[in-house]
Design a protein around this motif. Sequence first.
Motif, PDB file in Angstrom:
ATOM      1  N   UNK A 581     -50.674   1.215 -48.403  1.00 24.02           N
ATOM      2  CA  UNK A 581     -50.870   1.091 -47.045  1.00 24.02           C
ATOM      3  C   UNK A 581     -50.252  -0.066 -46.379  1.00 24.02           C
ATOM      4  N   UNK A 582     -49.752   0.273 -45.194  1.00 24.16           N
ATOM      5  CA  UNK A 582     -48.993  -0.894 -44.593  1.00 24.16           C
ATOM      6  C   UNK A 582     -50.037  -1.279 -43.353  1.00 24.16           C
ATOM      7  N   UNK A 583     -50.028  -2.723 -42.954  1.00 27.74           N
ATOM      8  CA  UNK A 583     -50.882  -3.038 -41.941  1.00 27.74           C
ATOM      9  C   UNK A 583     -50.330  -2.501 -40.535  1.00 27.74           C
ATOM     10  N   UNK A 584     -51.235  -1.806 -39.819  1.00 27.80           N
ATOM     11  CA  UNK A 584     -50.664  -1.284 -38.417  1.00 27.80           C
ATOM     12  C   UNK A 584     -51.745  -1.239 -37.486  1.00 27.80           C
ATOM     13  N   UNK A 585     -51.305  -2.157 -36.389  1.00 26.88           N
ATOM     14  CA  UNK A 585     -52.423  -2.130 -35.387  1.00 26.88           C
ATOM     15  C   UNK A 585     -53.933  -2.362 -35.648  1.00 26.88           C
ATOM     16  N   UNK A 586     -54.086  -3.264 -36.592  1.00 28.27           N
ATOM     17  CA  UNK A 586     -55.528  -3.905 -36.870  1.00 28.27           C
ATOM     18  C   UNK A 586     -56.058  -3.147 -38.020  1.00 28.27           C
ATOM     19  N   UNK A 587     -55.437  -1.886 -38.448  1.00 23.28           N
ATOM     20  CA  UNK A 587     -55.889  -1.160 -39.606  1.00 23.28           C
ATOM     21  C   UNK A 587     -54.714  -0.850 -40.690  1.00 23.28           C
ATOM     22  N   UNK A 599     -63.580  -3.624 -44.383  1.00 22.80           N
ATOM     23  CA  UNK A 599     -65.000  -4.204 -44.022  1.00 22.80           C
ATOM     24  C   UNK A 599     -65.099  -5.562 -43.737  1.00 22.80           C
ATOM     25  N   UNK A 600     -66.236  -6.018 -42.942  1.00 24.18           N
ATOM     26  CA  UNK A 600     -66.339  -7.254 -42.708  1.00 24.18           C
ATOM     27  C   UNK A 600     -66.486  -8.407 -43.975  1.00 24.18           C
ATOM     28  N   UNK A 601     -65.758  -9.399 -43.528  1.00 23.61           N
ATOM     29  CA  UNK A 601     -65.844 -10.617 -44.617  1.00 23.61           C
ATOM     30  C   UNK A 601     -64.807 -10.257 -45.741  1.00 23.61           C
ATOM     31  N   UNK A 602     -63.923  -9.436 -45.520  1.00 20.82           N
ATOM     32  CA  UNK A 602     -63.105  -9.068 -46.589  1.00 20.82           C
ATOM     33  C   UNK A 602     -62.194 -10.347 -46.679  1.00 20.82           C
ATOM     34  N   UNK A 603     -61.505 -10.540 -48.065  1.00 22.75           N
ATOM     35  CA  UNK A 603     -60.387 -11.470 -48.058  1.00 22.75           C
ATOM     36  C   UNK A 603     -58.869 -10.861 -48.075  1.00 22.75           C
ATOM     37  N   UNK A 604     -58.928  -9.286 -47.924  1.00 21.21           N
ATOM     38  CA  UNK A 604     -57.643  -8.565 -47.854  1.00 21.21           C
ATOM     39  C   UNK A 604     -57.008  -8.461 -46.736  1.00 21.21           C
ATOM     40  N   UNK A 605     -57.689  -9.251 -45.415  1.00 20.92           N
ATOM     41  CA  UNK A 605     -57.352  -8.687 -44.093  1.00 20.92           C
ATOM     42  C   UNK A 605     -55.950  -9.139 -43.611  1.00 20.92           C
ATOM     43  N   UNK A 606     -55.674 -10.335 -44.127  1.00 22.02           N
ATOM     44  CA  UNK A 606     -54.139 -10.712 -44.000  1.00 22.02           C
ATOM     45  C   UNK A 606     -53.009 -10.018 -44.542  1.00 22.02           C
ATOM     46  N   UNK A 607     -53.278  -9.387 -45.619  1.00 21.23           N
ATOM     47  CA  UNK A 607     -52.166  -8.742 -46.204  1.00 21.23           C
ATOM     48  C   UNK A 607     -51.496  -7.576 -45.666  1.00 21.23           C
ATOM     49  N   UNK A 608     -50.148  -8.011 -45.695  1.00 21.67           N
ATOM     50  CA  UNK A 608     -49.052  -6.809 -45.006  1.00 21.67           C
ATOM     51  C   UNK A 608     -49.360  -5.553 -45.694  1.00 21.67           C
ATOM     52  N   UNK A 609     -49.554  -5.545 -47.098  1.00 24.76           N
ATOM     53  CA  UNK A 609     -49.524  -4.327 -47.799  1.00 24.76           C
ATOM     54  C   UNK A 609     -50.684  -4.449 -48.679  1.00 24.76           C
ATOM     55  N   UNK A 610     -51.254  -3.241 -49.027  1.00 27.56           N
ATOM     56  CA  UNK A 610     -52.473  -2.939 -49.809  1.00 27.56           C
ATOM     57  C   UNK A 610     -52.297  -1.717 -50.602  1.00 27.56           C
ATOM     58  N   UNK A 611     -52.778  -1.781 -52.022  1.00 26.98           N
ATOM     59  CA  UNK A 611     -52.816  -0.542 -52.560  1.00 26.98           C
ATOM     60  C   UNK A 611     -54.255  -0.157 -52.685  1.00 26.98           C
ATOM     61  N   UNK A 612     -54.662   0.865 -52.072  1.00 28.65           N
ATOM     62  CA  UNK A 612     -56.329   1.228 -51.768  1.00 28.65           C
ATOM     63  C   UNK A 612     -56.541   1.989 -53.231  1.00 28.65           C
ATOM     64  N   UNK A 613     -57.539   1.613 -53.876  1.00 30.29           N
ATOM     65  CA  UNK A 613     -57.712   2.255 -55.186  1.00 30.29           C
ATOM     66  C   UNK A 613     -59.076   3.008 -54.970  1.00 30.29           C
ATOM     67  N   UNK A 614     -60.104   2.686 -54.116  1.00 31.58           N
ATOM     68  CA  UNK A 614     -61.078   3.553 -53.754  1.00 31.58           C
ATOM     69  C   UNK A 614     -61.473   3.382 -52.171  1.00 31.58           C
TER      70      UNK A 614
END
Length: 887
Positions: A581-587, A599-614
């Motif tokens: 997943x790629x960061x796009x418009x706040x999600x 979710x709130x308080x996550x440390x992942x928010x600044x990542x431009x790309x994520x691999x969503x496991x769950x």
Amino acid sequence: MIRYDALDALPVRGALPGLDDALEGHGTAVLVAPPGTGKTTLVPLVLAGLLDDGRPARRVVVAEPRRIAARAAARRMAWLLGEKVGESVGYTVRGERVVGPHARVEVVTTGVLLQRLQRDQELADVDVVVLDECHERHLDADTVAAFLWDVRAALRPELRLVAASATTDAQGWARLLGDAPVVEAQGVSYPVEVVWAPPARPVRPPHGMRVDPALLTHVASVVRRALAEREGDVLCFLPGVGEIARVAGQLGDPTGRGDVDVLQVHGRAPAAVQDAVLSPGARRRVVLATSVAESSLTVPGVRVVVDSGLAREPRVDHARGLSALTTVRASQAAGRQRAGRAGREAPGAVYRCWTEAEDGRLARFPAPEIKVADLTAFALQAACWGDPDATGLALLDAPPGGAMAAARAVLSAVGAVDDSGRATDRGARMSRLGLHPRLARALLDAAPDVGVARAAEVVALLSEEPPREYGDDLAAAWRAARRGGDAYAGRWRAEAKRLRTMSAPGPSQPGPIPERSSRPSQELTPEAATRQAPGPARDGSARPSPALSSSSAAGRGVAARTGDDHVAGLVAALAFPERVARSHGGSYLMASGTRAELGDGTGLRAAPWLAVAVADRPVGAGHARVRLGAVIDEETARRAAAHLYAEGDEVGWADGDVVARRVERLGAVELAVRPVRDAGSGLVREALVQGLRTEGFGLLRWTRDAETLRQRLAFLHAHLGDPWPDVSDDALHARVDEWLEPELGRARRRADLGRIDAGQGLTRLLPWASGDAARLDELAPERVEVPSGSGIRIDYADPERPVLAVKLQEMFGLAETPRIAGVPLLVHLLSPAGRPAAVTADLASFWKDGYRAVRAELRGRYPKHPWPEDPAKAEPTRHTNARLRRT
């Protein structure tokens, strides 16, 4: 010493002669025996000839749906024989095997048996297989039954099969096993009083994994009530591990006297805790349990059941690319099973946390897992068995076509099956890992880069979702598991070790087949759950797969240079490529097209790309929510989701005009975009058609004549039908090639559409071939001549009833309403000033009855115009009285 007194007391003994006759005469049987009758313990011992009753010695395998039940059954049988587990009776579950060289009864999970069938289809050393608790309809159990029937029909007709259950569709199983005889045992059951104990105030229904905290608070209060009102231990049914923990926390010391133990029983509980529950306690106990305690176990001392009325079932949303266990209302059958636990040893009571009226509306039976679960692992099993479509398998319920298609797409993407759906060599190797195919792919493909050990550790983390307190960052959860001393960390280390062992040999050294239960724990998503996978394929095209060796120099070097974040991200992306997943418009936008939020308080928010496991979807949310993810970069995303990569010209309608771009994308995620000036005419034409659909045919040039022509044609189609064309928007879109070419093919942008004469296009749809086009003006004239001699335009806006708006005086002397194509016009009679005075579809009736009132109202207002008393005989006119006198 054999405990004959205990064996003789088991009610199932009375059904043994009938079972013997069925197996001797037919080779298969369906045994229906209520809980507590001894079907799980006495029957296997008798069939194996272990009770000194002159029966021949046989090797019996008993398949249980859960590890806790397999261990408990083996220990109970060993106790009945006066032996230790592993001598005459042993068991094999995931990560644990206690089977001696002389064992004649082995209790296994259905997943273990499924693996054995894949590597040894004949089960050459087995004489009898007992499939216990068939009514639970777990996917692995249904699959094992189908495979065993296949083996018996094709390879070993002497293999005896028994389908055993407390309550089941006996006739359905009998048909499945070749019209097998049904043998019923009479149980000794004690009366169970039903106490309806609904919450005082309404609670929110379950949604996804969420359970209203108010209901859990109420369940805890009902447990306290049951302790106060009844004797004996209390067994409380809750849907999952999280709910058990929350209720346990609320109970604390339930009586306030420190005389009650609160125990938690679920698939994740340590073996020592599970075993302790199955032995009588020194003090009174409250046992909080998931559905594992419904039918597979007998918890001694229980006299009271508290039933929350909830259960967990797998669900798959193929459109969103998400799978999860979801909380549902337990079925009536589950409710009966749970209540029966209170009457196993003495009269008891069940407290049901819902109303009696609600009970009648519950589903009768739980949904078969094959109907609702992720079928990727099942599809690989079927492919390795040699039946990719599963059409030849004897199943009580056929797998849904959509779910199987989605599963085959996943298997094809990870290289587990070829174009025909047959298992490849790589797929066979994946199946031997005892993992869901997604996780097997991740382990196979990541290990050469990051090393077997590290890849195995992350895959183990994904095979059983980490506790919530580990957080939503997969790499951070990995570090927490390394440090952790909790039960989860212990299970994680054992699984990681198993996977390292299984992965180390190369393709030419397949290593041992893993013994692994396929049932996910209560809070796992099916995609992330470790499932039992099949063994080697009968036939499958060879496809190279990477050699996995932790001793590889390259693997060691890369692993040494690679951080936890990269390793976790790579493994997660390989397991769930549709969820990069790629960061796009706040999600984040996943490659699958699903949008997800953190979710709130996550440390992942600044990542431009994520691999969503769950991921799941919270109540009322429009997007998914990331529950476990890992940071990745674009290179990792491209590698993991390579099968979703596409590059090409994309021409579409956006912002009110044709937009032409050259796009690189991973599924729905755009990687690079640049404008295209020379887009192909075909793509441009499709974009223009899309624009017409989006904004309507108003984009074309519509003269008054063109609009009138469309209305006239709509009128003729409505009243005469063929050959007059349908000119509704949908019909015109369907025939766009016929009436807008060649002008549409020459257009390039919105402005070009505005120059296309819609009326000229519509004339192409007239029925020229039949000659009816020449009758257009006759059947639907633009104007009609009225008695005054005026040619009045007909308004066809309403095709059901065209309107003739004409001054009243011009219709004098006309007795009948004008008609076109046999349809009477709706006449709007106007005042001399052109304002509506009356509306009629029956002019003769109006002259007779309605005209008098209109004349009285208008003659004073318009004295210069004629208002005869008998309009039916008066002369029509367009003029005033003065003009009439001059003429």
